[in-house]
Design a protein around this motif. Structure first.
Motif, PDB file in Angstrom:
ATOM      1  N   LEU B  97       0.835  -1.198   0.000  1.00  0.00           N
ATOM      2  CA  LEU B  97       0.000   0.000   0.000  1.00  0.00           C
ATOM      3  C   LEU B  97       0.871   1.250   0.000  1.00  0.00           C
ATOM      4  CD1 LEU B  97      -3.028   1.161   0.807  1.00  0.00           C
ATOM      5  CD2 LEU B  97      -1.999   1.332   3.061  1.00  0.00           C
ATOM      6  N   ALA B  98       0.406   2.269  -0.672  1.00  0.00           N
ATOM      7  CA  ALA B  98       0.977   3.612  -0.497  1.00  0.00           C
ATOM      8  C   ALA B  98      -0.184   4.558  -0.227  1.00  0.00           C
ATOM      9  CB  ALA B  98       1.744   4.050  -1.735  1.00  0.00           C
ATOM     10  N   SER B 112      -5.167   9.906  -0.943  1.00  0.00           N
ATOM     11  CA  SER B 112      -5.216   8.920  -2.032  1.00  0.00           C
ATOM     12  C   SER B 112      -4.566   7.633  -1.575  1.00  0.00           C
ATOM     13  CB  SER B 112      -4.486   9.448  -3.276  1.00  0.00           C
ATOM     14  OG  SER B 112      -5.074  10.646  -3.728  1.00  0.00           O
ATOM     15  N   TYR B 114      -3.132   3.986  -2.709  1.00  0.00           N
ATOM     16  CA  TYR B 114      -2.644   3.256  -3.888  1.00  0.00           C
ATOM     17  C   TYR B 114      -2.442   1.796  -3.506  1.00  0.00           C
ATOM     18  CZ  TYR B 114      -1.815   7.802  -5.945  1.00  0.00           C
ATOM     19  OH  TYR B 114      -1.990   9.064  -6.445  1.00  0.00           O
ATOM     20  N   CYS B 115      -3.148   0.945  -4.213  1.00  0.00           N
ATOM     21  CA  CYS B 115      -3.122  -0.466  -3.866  1.00  0.00           C
ATOM     22  C   CYS B 115      -3.694  -1.238  -5.047  1.00  0.00           C
ATOM     23  CB  CYS B 115      -4.003  -0.662  -2.631  1.00  0.00           C
ATOM     24  SG  CYS B 115      -3.921  -2.279  -1.955  1.00  0.00           S
TER      25      CYS B 115
END
Lengths: 498, 129
Positions: B97-98, B112, B114-115
């Motif tokens: 994840l980010a 946001s 990101y994944c």
């Protein structure tokens, strides 16, 4: 070089499709991770090869870096990526197949090089659906679970079975892996028409227009089977793996049904059946390295179009030097599909060190090499003199065969059409059914194959046209998204090593 | 303390605690949340974001985010880590994840996630958490 400079250079090299330039940015043991990859890439060599392949699978690439944050040797980035996929023929509405997404990226530096680059994003824009649904009215191959796990998303129907065609990868990645590495195809839908009995060999010769009388155990032979009107029913590869067994490994026409009907009406001593044999193709230059790990036969000594009875991963099987890749490879025919997934997994395990990829048949490469597939219902209404492989008709062979009289009559009256290569002057969509063509004299033809050629950087095709059409002439072609022209050329389009 | 980093850490803490009130209080009317597990994936304002999180939490037993690194300036923060989820139906996920957070003038805020959702889409493009 700080993390931001390194990442920007990486983005520029990716857009240029320059694998070497990307790899040069990394440490010797550099690691690249991305959500779209099944496993990380390690080391410069793998980085150069794989990043080169991935980046060349798209065109018109642009990356916008919106946020760049640094904390010592670590950089954290946020940005957007936009590109078009090469080789799909675009979407149904004619628009380009785009892959646009936002991403986060992490860069860790060591000695002014990238030690780790990780790109994190949702792959939904690349592959919106995991896979199509299928229906229970057709059979699945015994490798179904393996193909789903390998993220197959699109199947065709072939011999009333589901044929895994498209996996969740860029077309160029599959193409390049076939040319440089090794691929595994589930072709369990290639069915074997098994002939046994004292008259099996003679019966085979009766079914085929090619002279099969000189075939011996251990041989494979490409053949054509016609109906009584001289129309092609299929172009199977015949294997003679054991003295008392002949397999007609056929395409998308039920040759077993056809052969059984003929056998029932004759006094030949031949038993016709369809055994529980579901083949796999292992294609690409590293196929030998992979297969020799799990097969004791002397595979390196095998000639093209030969087969051997052996074992693969401990399972009794026939291995043949055949395939649909237009290049080097093997087919594996296990004698039973009872342990199919064990075999599948053993091949995956053996292939891990070679970066084996599970793919469908690489149609673009096949067409480049002039390898097609001729069935009774698809690519139908064609006699063998009109096919690319007209040389495979042996009218003078000693034995009578199905369709001989019709083929003699066709020759007497004059062959009216021929198969030729086409180079389109513009992008064309994926071919879902034959497209009409018109030659300079107003005679109609049919485009029966159309793909993007990665080797030529152009869309190419194979068409059945009037006999008078000559190389270099220009045809007009109508396809679902409009019209274009195409120059007539020879087939194959590329050499074996191009 | 950098505002964006504070926003990021507060949001992840509220997510782990499944604290709807905290999430709604973080999300100003102009707040944008981008989250790949939902459809639509872009949510605006505390009310819309709070409603979506209620639906998420209805399916979740536990959610844990372990960041391994974070970088920030005053307006932006980006963290990397693992997202571990245990659903009430027994399924569990452990995903790379980010998370990015951005603060700006007025009530503008953006978070946001990101994944990659490919292994948890379950043959559809519908909501997955």
């Amino acid at each position: 070089m700080n993390p931001t400079t390194a990442f920007q250079k990486y983005c520029d090299a990716f857009a240029a499709g320059d694998g070497a330039a990307m790899a040069e940015l990394f440490t010797d043991d550099g690691v690249f991770e991305a959500s779209s990859l099944d496993s990380p890439l390690h080391g410069r060599r793998q980085l150069e090869t794989q990043l080169g392949i991935i980046s060349n699978g798209s065109m018109r690439i642009s990356t916008e870096l919106r946020v760049a944050l640094e904390d010592g040797d670590r950089g954290h980035f946020e940005g957007s990526y936009e590109a078009e996929v090469v080789g799909t023929g675009g979407k149904l509405d004619g628009s380009a197949h785009r892959i646009d997404f936002k991403f986060a990226a992490i860069v860790e530096m060591r000695d002014a090089r990238i030690a780790r680059l990780s790109e994190i994003f949702d792959t939904r824009p690349l592959h919106p659906e995991e896979r199509q649904y299928v229906w229970a009215m057709n059979r699945r191959t015994p490798y179904w679970d393996g193909t789903v796990a390998a993220r197959c998303k699109e199947w065709s129907v072939y011999n009333n079975m589901y044929f895994p065609m498209i996996y969740s990868r860029m077309p160029y990645e599959d193409y390049r892996t076939l040319l440089d590495g090794v691929t595994l195809w589930d072709v369990g839908l290639e069915r074997q028409t098994q002939l046994r009995g004292p008259d099996a060999h003679a019966f085979l010769d009766y079914l085929c227009c090619r002279d099969m009388s000189t075939m011996r155990p251990g041989d494979c032979r490409y053949a054509q089977i016609c109906d009584d009107r001289g129309m092609i029913m299929g172009d199977p590869v015949v294997l003679w793996p054991r003295a008392d067994i002949i397999w007609i490994s056929h395409g998308n026409t039920d040759i077993t049904l056809w052969a059984r009907g003929i056998a029932m009406g004759s006094d030949r001593e031949v038993e016709v059946s369809e055994p529980d044999v579901a083949p796999l193709q292992i294609q690409g230059p590293l196929a030998l390295d992979l297969l020799r790990k799990i097969c004791p036969a002397d595979l390196a000594a095998m000639k093209n179009y030969s087969c051997v009875e052996t074992a693969v991963a401990g399972q009794p099987a026939v291995v043949s030097r055949t395939g649909w890749s237009g290049g080097f490879g093997f087919e594996v025919f296990p004698f039973s599909s009872a342990r199919a997934m064990e075999l599948w997994q053993a091949i995956l395990d053996a292939g891990e060190e070679f970066d084996l990829k599970v793919t469908g048949p690489i149609v673009s490469r096949a067409v480049e090499r002039g390898v097609t597939d001729t069935g009774y219902y698809n690519n139908c209404d064609m006699n063998p003199f009109e096919d690319l492989n007209a040389r495979l008709v042996d009218l003078d062979k000693p034995a009578d065969f199905v369709g001989k009289q019709a083929l003699e009559r066709i020759l007497r009256e004059g062959v009216k059409r021929r198969s030729v290569g086409l180079i389109f002057d513009a992008p064309v969509p994926r071919l879902e059914w034959f497209w009409e063509s018109i030659d300079p004299r107003g005679n109609p033809g049919q485009v029966r194959w159309a793909v993007y050629s990665f080797a030529l950087g152009k869309y190419i095709g194979i068409a059945l046209v009037d006999r008078a059409v000559e190389i270099g002439e220009i045809l007009k072609v109508d396809h679902p998204r409009g019209s274009c022209t195409a120059e007539v050329t020879t087939v194959p389009f590329t050499g074996r090593d191009d | 303390m950098q505002m964006a980093r504070q926003l990021l850490e507060d949001y992840l803490a509220a997510l782990e605690q499944q604290d709807i009130d905290a999430i709604e209080s973080l999300c100003t009317p102009g707040c944008l949340l981008e989250i790949p597990f939902l459809e639509p994936r872009r949510l605006v304002g505390g009310r819309e974001i709070g409603k979506a999180h209620r639906e998420i939490f209805a399916n979740l037993e536990q959610i844990e985010i372990a960041l391994t690194g974070i970088a920030a300036d005053n307006g932006h923060a980006i963290g990397e880590g693992r997202l571990r989820v245990l659903r009430r139906d027994g399924d569990s996920y452990d995903l790379h994840l980010a998370v990015a957070a951005e603060t700006g003038s007025g009530d503008y805020r953006r978070i946001s996630l990101y994944c990659d959702t490919r292994n948890i889409r379950r043959w559809s493009d519908k909501r997955i958490l």
